[in-house]
Design a protein around this motif. Sequence first.
Motif, PDB file in Angstrom:
ATOM      1  N   LEU A  22       0.776  -1.143  -0.116  1.00 11.87           N
ATOM      2  CA  LEU A  22       0.074  -0.110   0.115  1.00 11.87           C
ATOM      3  C   LEU A  22       0.755   1.368  -0.165  1.00 11.87           C
ATOM      4  CD1 LEU A  22      -2.554  -0.842   2.738  1.00 11.87           C
ATOM      5  CD2 LEU A  22      -3.280  -0.928   0.165  1.00 11.87           C
ATOM      6  N   THR A  23       0.354   2.289  -0.408  1.00 12.43           N
ATOM      7  CA  THR A  23       0.921   3.487  -0.389  1.00 12.43           C
ATOM      8  C   THR A  23       0.448   4.192   0.879  1.00 12.43           C
ATOM      9  OG1 THR A  23      -0.964   4.922  -1.606  1.00 12.43           O
ATOM     10  CG2 THR A  23       1.098   3.761  -2.921  1.00 12.43           C
ATOM     11  N   LEU A  24       1.103   5.529   1.206  1.00 14.44           N
ATOM     12  CA  LEU A  24       0.817   5.891   2.470  1.00 14.44           C
ATOM     13  C   LEU A  24      -0.853   6.848   2.281  1.00 14.44           C
ATOM     14  CD1 LEU A  24       3.963   7.744   3.633  1.00 14.44           C
ATOM     15  CD2 LEU A  24       2.646   5.890   4.982  1.00 14.44           C
ATOM     16  N   PRO A  25      -1.179   7.227   1.051  1.00 10.36           N
ATOM     17  CA  PRO A  25      -2.510   7.636   1.000  1.00 10.36           C
ATOM     18  C   PRO A  25      -3.580   6.662   0.975  1.00 10.36           C
ATOM     19  CG  PRO A  25      -1.329   8.645  -0.848  1.00 10.36           C
ATOM     20  CD  PRO A  25      -0.231   7.751   0.035  1.00 10.36           C
ATOM     21  N   GLN A  26      -3.222   5.466   0.444  1.00 14.16           N
ATOM     22  CA  GLN A  26      -4.213   4.478   0.668  1.00 14.16           C
ATOM     23  C   GLN A  26      -4.271   3.739   1.883  1.00 14.16           C
ATOM     24  OE1 GLN A  26      -2.170   1.773  -2.267  1.00 14.16           O
ATOM     25  NE2 GLN A  26      -3.411   2.261  -3.942  1.00 14.16           N
ATOM     26  N   LEU A  27      -3.256   3.980   2.958  1.00 13.37           N
ATOM     27  CA  LEU A  27      -3.419   3.535   4.209  1.00 13.37           C
ATOM     28  C   LEU A  27      -4.284   4.396   5.012  1.00 13.37           C
ATOM     29  CD1 LEU A  27      -2.704   2.020   6.671  1.00 13.37           C
ATOM     30  CD2 LEU A  27      -0.575   3.342   7.036  1.00 13.37           C
ATOM     31  N   ARG A  28      -3.836   5.783   4.692  1.00 14.39           N
ATOM     32  CA  ARG A  28      -4.925   6.977   5.235  1.00 14.39           C
ATOM     33  C   ARG A  28      -6.357   6.804   4.913  1.00 14.39           C
ATOM     34  NH1 ARG A  28      -5.025  13.014   3.629  1.00 14.39           N
ATOM     35  NH2 ARG A  28      -6.100  13.577   5.314  1.00 14.39           N
ATOM     36  N   LEU A  62      -7.973  -0.690  -3.781  1.00 16.75           N
ATOM     37  CA  LEU A  62      -8.242  -1.150  -2.410  1.00 16.75           C
ATOM     38  C   LEU A  62      -9.230  -2.197  -2.510  1.00 16.75           C
ATOM     39  CD1 LEU A  62      -7.927   1.780  -0.129  1.00 16.75           C
ATOM     40  CD2 LEU A  62      -6.264   0.303  -0.359  1.00 16.75           C
ATOM     41  N   GLU A  63     -10.210  -2.043  -3.289  1.00 16.26           N
ATOM     42  CA  GLU A  63     -11.179  -3.184  -3.518  1.00 16.26           C
ATOM     43  C   GLU A  63     -10.752  -4.342  -4.180  1.00 16.26           C
ATOM     44  OE1 GLU A  63     -15.917  -3.176  -4.712  1.00 16.26           O
ATOM     45  OE2 GLU A  63     -14.626  -2.252  -6.213  1.00 16.26           O
ATOM     46  N   THR A  64      -9.806  -4.168  -5.134  1.00 18.65           N
ATOM     47  CA  THR A  64      -9.232  -5.053  -6.019  1.00 18.65           C
ATOM     48  C   THR A  64      -8.459  -6.010  -4.984  1.00 18.65           C
ATOM     49  OG1 THR A  64      -9.380  -3.681  -7.916  1.00 18.65           O
ATOM     50  CG2 THR A  64      -7.639  -5.686  -7.863  1.00 18.65           C
ATOM     51  N   GLY A  65      -7.572  -5.248  -3.976  1.00 23.83           N
ATOM     52  CA  GLY A  65      -6.876  -5.861  -2.963  1.00 23.83           C
ATOM     53  C   GLY A  65      -7.559  -6.582  -2.036  1.00 23.83           C
ATOM     54  N   GLY A  66      -9.111  -6.578  -1.995  1.00 31.09           N
ATOM     55  CA  GLY A  66      -9.953  -7.155  -1.035  1.00 31.09           C
ATOM     56  C   GLY A  66      -9.734  -6.395   0.219  1.00 31.09           C
ATOM     57  N   GLU A  90      -7.488  -5.546   9.319  1.00 28.90           N
ATOM     58  CA  GLU A  90      -6.098  -6.341   9.749  1.00 28.90           C
ATOM     59  C   GLU A  90      -5.035  -5.607   9.367  1.00 28.90           C
ATOM     60  OE1 GLU A  90      -3.814  -8.623  11.962  1.00 28.90           O
ATOM     61  OE2 GLU A  90      -6.055  -8.830  11.889  1.00 28.90           O
ATOM     62  N   VAL A  91      -4.924  -4.973   8.122  1.00 29.49           N
ATOM     63  CA  VAL A  91      -3.663  -4.322   7.798  1.00 29.49           C
ATOM     64  C   VAL A  91      -3.794  -3.132   8.700  1.00 29.49           C
ATOM     65  CG1 VAL A  91      -3.012  -2.772   5.698  1.00 29.49           C
ATOM     66  CG2 VAL A  91      -3.687  -4.999   5.399  1.00 29.49           C
ATOM     67  N   VAL A  92      -4.803  -2.405   8.693  1.00 30.52           N
ATOM     68  CA  VAL A  92      -4.689  -1.253   9.513  1.00 30.52           C
ATOM     69  C   VAL A  92      -4.094  -1.439  10.897  1.00 30.52           C
ATOM     70  CG1 VAL A  92      -6.058   0.682  10.634  1.00 30.52           C
ATOM     71  CG2 VAL A  92      -6.539  -0.048   8.322  1.00 30.52           C
TER      72      VAL A  92
END
Length: 124
Positions: A22-28, A62-66, A90-92
């Motif tokens: 993930l990128t930081l914006p995706q994590l955010r 993010l949806e593609t990654g489930g 879980e990632v968060v």
Amino acid sequence: MAASCLLVALSARALAEAGSTLTLPQLRALVVLDGCGPVKLAELAATLGVNPSTALRMVERLETGGLVDRKVNRDNRREVVLRLTEPGGEVVRTVLDHRHREIAALVEVADDPAVGPPRRPGTS
């Protein structure tokens, strides 16, 4: 500014050590969904400070990654409601736990007078 850069660096390192791509914006975005619960796409975009089209592209990845579930709002079919999936949660948790441990370790070192930051002359 230095503290902000440090937090960004800690987040990036936590992502890498968690094995995430993930990128930081995706994590955010995931953190926003984790904290706010299901939200509309427009709300997510506003919270992130990006255009809805940018948020949509991010959500599609993010949806593609489930990690995110995207559904049409039954009350207003023009709206899309976003939810964090269990793998997304879980990632968060993994990344934030890692970041919290690193911050705690930094605070512990800073509180140690033998190791903490140098004092300016004339201060105690």
